[in-house]
Design a protein around this motif. Structure first.
Motif, PDB file in Angstrom:
ATOM      1  N   TYR A 175      10.451  73.557  64.676  1.00 29.31           N
ATOM      2  CA  TYR A 175      10.508  73.752  63.238  1.00 29.31           C
ATOM      3  C   TYR A 175       9.704  74.979  62.800  1.00 29.31           C
ATOM      4  CZ  TYR A 175      12.509  69.125  63.406  1.00 29.31           C
ATOM      5  OH  TYR A 175      13.324  68.060  63.698  1.00 29.31           O
ATOM      6  N   ARG A 176       9.404  75.856  63.760  1.00 29.40           N
ATOM      7  CA  ARG A 176       8.663  77.066  63.434  1.00 29.40           C
ATOM      8  C   ARG A 176       9.633  78.124  62.914  1.00 29.40           C
ATOM      9  NH1 ARG A 176       3.657  78.561  64.346  1.00 29.40           N
ATOM     10  NH2 ARG A 176       3.322  76.879  65.852  1.00 29.40           N
ATOM     11  N   CYS A 177       9.328  78.640  61.737  1.00 28.86           N
ATOM     12  CA  CYS A 177      10.190  79.627  61.082  1.00 28.86           C
ATOM     13  C   CYS A 177       9.977  81.004  61.706  1.00 28.86           C
ATOM     14  CB  CYS A 177       9.866  79.646  59.591  1.00 28.86           C
ATOM     15  SG  CYS A 177      10.850  80.811  58.617  1.00 28.86           S
ATOM     16  N   ILE A 178      10.898  81.915  61.442  1.00 32.52           N
ATOM     17  CA  ILE A 178      10.751  83.277  61.949  1.00 32.52           C
ATOM     18  C   ILE A 178       9.554  83.980  61.323  1.00 32.52           C
ATOM     19  CG2 ILE A 178      13.196  83.556  62.479  1.00 32.52           C
ATOM     20  CD1 ILE A 178      13.483  85.107  59.869  1.00 32.52           C
ATOM     21  N   CYS A 179       9.050  83.445  60.193  1.00 33.26           N
ATOM     22  CA  CYS A 179       7.860  84.028  59.574  1.00 33.26           C
ATOM     23  C   CYS A 179       6.595  83.620  60.322  1.00 33.26           C
ATOM     24  CB  CYS A 179       7.756  83.621  58.106  1.00 33.26           C
ATOM     25  SG  CYS A 179       7.268  81.902  57.836  1.00 33.26           S
ATOM     26  N   GLY A 180       6.733  82.689  61.282  1.00 32.85           N
ATOM     27  CA  GLY A 180       5.599  82.255  62.083  1.00 32.85           C
ATOM     28  C   GLY A 180       5.002  80.935  61.647  1.00 32.85           C
ATOM     29  N   GLN A 181       5.393  80.450  60.468  1.00 35.90           N
ATOM     30  CA  GLN A 181       4.836  79.203  59.962  1.00 35.90           C
ATOM     31  C   GLN A 181       5.694  78.019  60.395  1.00 35.90           C
ATOM     32  OE1 GLN A 181       2.484  80.339  55.938  1.00 35.90           O
ATOM     33  NE2 GLN A 181       4.662  80.017  55.671  1.00 35.90           N
ATOM     34  N   ILE A 182       5.115  76.839  60.241  1.00 39.55           N
ATOM     35  CA  ILE A 182       5.810  75.601  60.580  1.00 39.55           C
ATOM     36  C   ILE A 182       6.265  74.919  59.298  1.00 39.55           C
ATOM     37  CG2 ILE A 182       5.563  73.317  61.627  1.00 39.55           C
ATOM     38  CD1 ILE A 182       3.421  74.507  63.442  1.00 39.55           C
ATOM     39  N   GLY A 183       7.508  74.460  59.291  1.00 34.66           N
ATOM     40  CA  GLY A 183       7.968  73.633  58.185  1.00 34.66           C
ATOM     41  C   GLY A 183       8.486  74.378  56.976  1.00 34.66           C
ATOM     42  N   CYS A 184       8.845  75.653  57.115  1.00 35.74           N
ATOM     43  CA  CYS A 184       9.420  76.382  55.980  1.00 35.74           C
ATOM     44  C   CYS A 184      10.792  75.803  55.631  1.00 35.74           C
ATOM     45  CB  CYS A 184       9.550  77.862  56.311  1.00 35.74           C
ATOM     46  SG  CYS A 184       7.969  78.711  56.518  1.00 35.74           S
ATOM     47  N   ALA A 185      11.207  76.015  54.390  1.00 37.75           N
ATOM     48  CA  ALA A 185      12.496  75.490  53.938  1.00 37.75           C
ATOM     49  C   ALA A 185      13.648  76.003  54.788  1.00 37.75           C
ATOM     50  CB  ALA A 185      12.716  75.860  52.473  1.00 37.75           C
ATOM     51  N   SER A 220       6.002  80.729  47.557  1.00 30.68           N
ATOM     52  CA  SER A 220       5.503  79.424  47.136  1.00 30.68           C
ATOM     53  C   SER A 220       6.426  78.281  47.528  1.00 30.68           C
ATOM     54  CB  SER A 220       5.308  79.406  45.608  1.00 30.68           C
ATOM     55  OG  SER A 220       4.392  80.394  45.213  1.00 30.68           O
ATOM     56  N   ILE A 221       7.718  78.575  47.704  1.00 26.91           N
ATOM     57  CA  ILE A 221       8.682  77.513  47.951  1.00 26.91           C
ATOM     58  C   ILE A 221       9.344  77.635  49.319  1.00 26.91           C
ATOM     59  CG2 ILE A 221      10.817  76.455  47.155  1.00 26.91           C
ATOM     60  CD1 ILE A 221       8.426  75.919  45.368  1.00 26.91           C
ATOM     61  N   LEU A 222       9.949  78.777  49.609  1.00 30.32           N
ATOM     62  CA  LEU A 222      10.705  78.897  50.854  1.00 30.32           C
ATOM     63  C   LEU A 222       9.795  79.035  52.071  1.00 30.32           C
ATOM     64  CD1 LEU A 222      13.722  81.163  49.836  1.00 30.32           C
ATOM     65  CD2 LEU A 222      13.451  78.684  49.671  1.00 30.32           C
ATOM     66  N   HIS A 223       8.641  79.692  51.893  1.00 29.37           N
ATOM     67  CA  HIS A 223       7.721  79.891  53.016  1.00 29.37           C
ATOM     68  C   HIS A 223       6.287  79.568  52.594  1.00 29.37           C
ATOM     69  CE1 HIS A 223      10.880  81.848  55.391  1.00 29.37           C
ATOM     70  NE2 HIS A 223      11.223  82.456  54.274  1.00 29.37           N
ATOM     71  N   PRO A 224       6.018  78.323  52.177  1.00 29.40           N
ATOM     72  CA  PRO A 224       4.664  77.967  51.728  1.00 29.40           C
ATOM     73  C   PRO A 224       3.727  77.775  52.911  1.00 29.40           C
ATOM     74  CG  PRO A 224       6.041  76.028  51.710  1.00 29.40           C
ATOM     75  CD  PRO A 224       6.935  77.179  52.125  1.00 29.40           C
ATOM     76  N   GLU A 225       2.444  77.983  52.653  1.00 25.82           N
ATOM     77  CA  GLU A 225       1.461  77.753  53.706  1.00 25.82           C
ATOM     78  C   GLU A 225       1.231  76.268  53.940  1.00 25.82           C
ATOM     79  OE1 GLU A 225      -2.102  79.861  52.949  1.00 25.82           O
ATOM     80  OE2 GLU A 225      -1.167  81.840  53.002  1.00 25.82           O
ATOM     81  N   ASP A 226       1.463  75.468  52.907  1.00 24.53           N
ATOM     82  CA  ASP A 226       1.252  74.032  53.058  1.00 24.53           C
ATOM     83  C   ASP A 226       2.227  73.305  52.148  1.00 24.53           C
ATOM     84  OD1 ASP A 226       0.110  71.839  54.193  1.00 24.53           O
ATOM     85  OD2 ASP A 226      -1.569  71.741  52.786  1.00 24.53           O
ATOM     86  N   SER A 227       3.004  72.388  52.693  1.00 29.96           N
ATOM     87  CA  SER A 227       3.990  71.646  51.921  1.00 29.96           C
ATOM     88  C   SER A 227       4.254  70.323  52.614  1.00 29.96           C
ATOM     89  CB  SER A 227       5.299  72.442  51.816  1.00 29.96           C
ATOM     90  OG  SER A 227       5.991  72.417  53.050  1.00 29.96           O
ATOM     91  N   PRO A 228       4.929  69.380  51.944  1.00 33.66           N
ATOM     92  CA  PRO A 228       5.277  68.122  52.609  1.00 33.66           C
ATOM     93  C   PRO A 228       6.085  68.333  53.882  1.00 33.66           C
ATOM     94  CG  PRO A 228       5.577  67.921  50.238  1.00 33.66           C
ATOM     95  CD  PRO A 228       5.270  69.361  50.509  1.00 33.66           C
ATOM     96  N   LEU A 229       6.980  69.335  53.885  1.00 25.74           N
ATOM     97  CA  LEU A 229       7.765  69.598  55.089  1.00 25.74           C
ATOM     98  C   LEU A 229       6.875  70.142  56.199  1.00 25.74           C
ATOM     99  CD1 LEU A 229      10.997  71.200  53.578  1.00 25.74           C
ATOM    100  CD2 LEU A 229      10.666  68.861  54.374  1.00 25.74           C
TER     101      LEU A 229
END
Length: 393
Positions: A245-255, A223-232
């Motif tokens: 800004y793509r995380c190793i989890c594949g998402q964009i904008g993770c903490a 919910s926080i470190l790797h959210p599907e949608d966040s301000p970041l």
């Protein structure tokens, strides 16, 4: 000797001593509403069983002889802590207070080596023998592994069964952020509920509830470190090259991409070899570094704000970045968080919102002890907590 052999009164006296270290005989009588002779008899038996220690004349007195004080005998609880990092096993023996009595380190190689598990069990066994530990008081072995990838469910099971079959002691295995969180509760007894963020090259988190780390706190990760949608995440999508800004989890904008120690060192124009090097440049007032640090603090404040929108608890910061944060940095961070969090009530609910007013003005951000031995002490302390709980039940 088991605490089950104690009478109800002796058990109550022991509980009071554990929770009120340094208490006097008269204070025990007053606290438990029993007579002084009853307390004296219980103390005598507990002392004979070596559950408690007595310090003569330790209590303050308004006149006359200073009363003795009583504490739990911490030598009755010895736990082994093991940290496996980069092929090396670091091993310590510690008591209920986290005091380290002996330590060693052994090079073991990779988890993928066929003899790794047996070698680790043998190293722990040799350490116990070489340290001349009184095994009557050895309460268990806590093992933590720094690599997320190294400790999958299969390897964890194999590691536990190998150690238990060789040593016949209770074994607890946990990931490093959980061991770090366990140590937080040792260093700060006032911690009840908190989210822990460890700002290392690879960010990690843990959740503390009722003074104990929560084994399954994946809600923070997802919910926080790797959210599907966040301000970041939204900010990243607005940039021309979101792949940066793509995380190793594949998402964009993770903490991970904004609040890890690596994100600071990767900031455009930064040429620091380490966090200490980065902080030195920042403290010297170099523009590029102070700008990067200011941006980082904004991102970290936003992350903490997002956490408190989900769970309204203090946030403890540890890891490489937190190690170099001073009191003024923490105060600045709290100001940034409160700027993002209006002091208001939720409409129509009569309940306080997530701002300062809802937390009684107390700090919402704390700095971890950031001790070099924190993870390994935490791994051992989990077993000490289990033993203590067995006495207090």
């Amino acid at each position: 000797m088991s605490s089950s052999k104690l009478s109800n009164t002796e058990h109550n006296v022991l509980r009071a001593i554990i929770t009120h270290e340094g208490i006097s005989r008269s204070q025990l009588a007053s606290l438990l509403h029993v007579s002084m002779p009853t307390v004296a008899s219980a103390l005598k038996h507990l002392h004979e069983l070596r559950y408690i220690s007595q310090t003569r004349g330790a209590q303050d007195s308004s006149g006359g002889r200073r009363p003795d004080s009583y504490s739990f005998a911490y030598s009755r609880c010895i736990c082994i802590g093991v940290l496996v990092r980069s092929g090396t096993a670091y091993i310590i023996a510690t008591n209920l207070r986290g005091d380290i009595s002996s330590r060693t380190s052994v090079d073991l190689g990779s988890f993928n080596m066929p003899d790794f598990y047996d070698s680790l069990a043998l190293a722990i066994e040799s350490f116990i023998d070489d340290s001349h530990i009184d095994t009557r008081h050895l309460r268990g072995i806590g093992v933590t592994v720094s690599s997320h990838a190294a400790l999958d469910e299969t390897r964890e099971m194999r590691l536990r069964t190998t150690i238990e079959s060789r040593l016949s002691y209770r074994v607890r295995i946990m990931r490093e952020p959980l061991a770090l969180a366990a140590a937080e509760t040792l260093y700060n007894k006032d911690i009840v509920d908190s989210v822990c963020l460890y700002l290392n090259p690879m960010m990690s988190s843990a959740f503390i509830r009722s003074g104990r780390y929560v084994k399954n706190s994946s809600f923070v990760e997802h919910s926080i470190l790797h959210p599907e949608d966040s301000p970041l995440t939204k900010a990243s999508r607005d940039m021309n090259d979101s792949s940066l800004y793509r995380c190793i989890c594949g998402q964009i904008g993770c903490a991970q991409m904004y609040c890890s120690s690596q994100s600071l060192l990767n900031f455009p124009g930064i040429n620091a070899s380490s966090m200490q090097d980065f902080i030195n440049h920042t403290r010297d007032g170099e523009y590029t570094y102070t700008r990067a640090f200011n941006t980082y603090m904004d991102n970290l404040a936003l992350l903490i704000h997002n956490i408190r929108m989900i769970v309204q608890v203090p946030v403890i910061l540890g890891g490489e970045v937190a190690r170099y944060l001073d009191s003024s940095d923490i105060a600045d961070l709290q100001t940034r968080v409160r700027t993002l969090t209006p002091h208001m009530f939720l409409p129509g609910s009569g309940q306080a919102g997530f701002g300062q007013s809802s937390f009684g003005g107390r700090p919402i951000v704390y700095k971890s002890m950031c001790s070099s031995d924190q993870a390994i002490i935490g791994a051992a302390y989990v077993l000490a907590q289990d033993y203590l709980d067995s006495l207090l039940d």
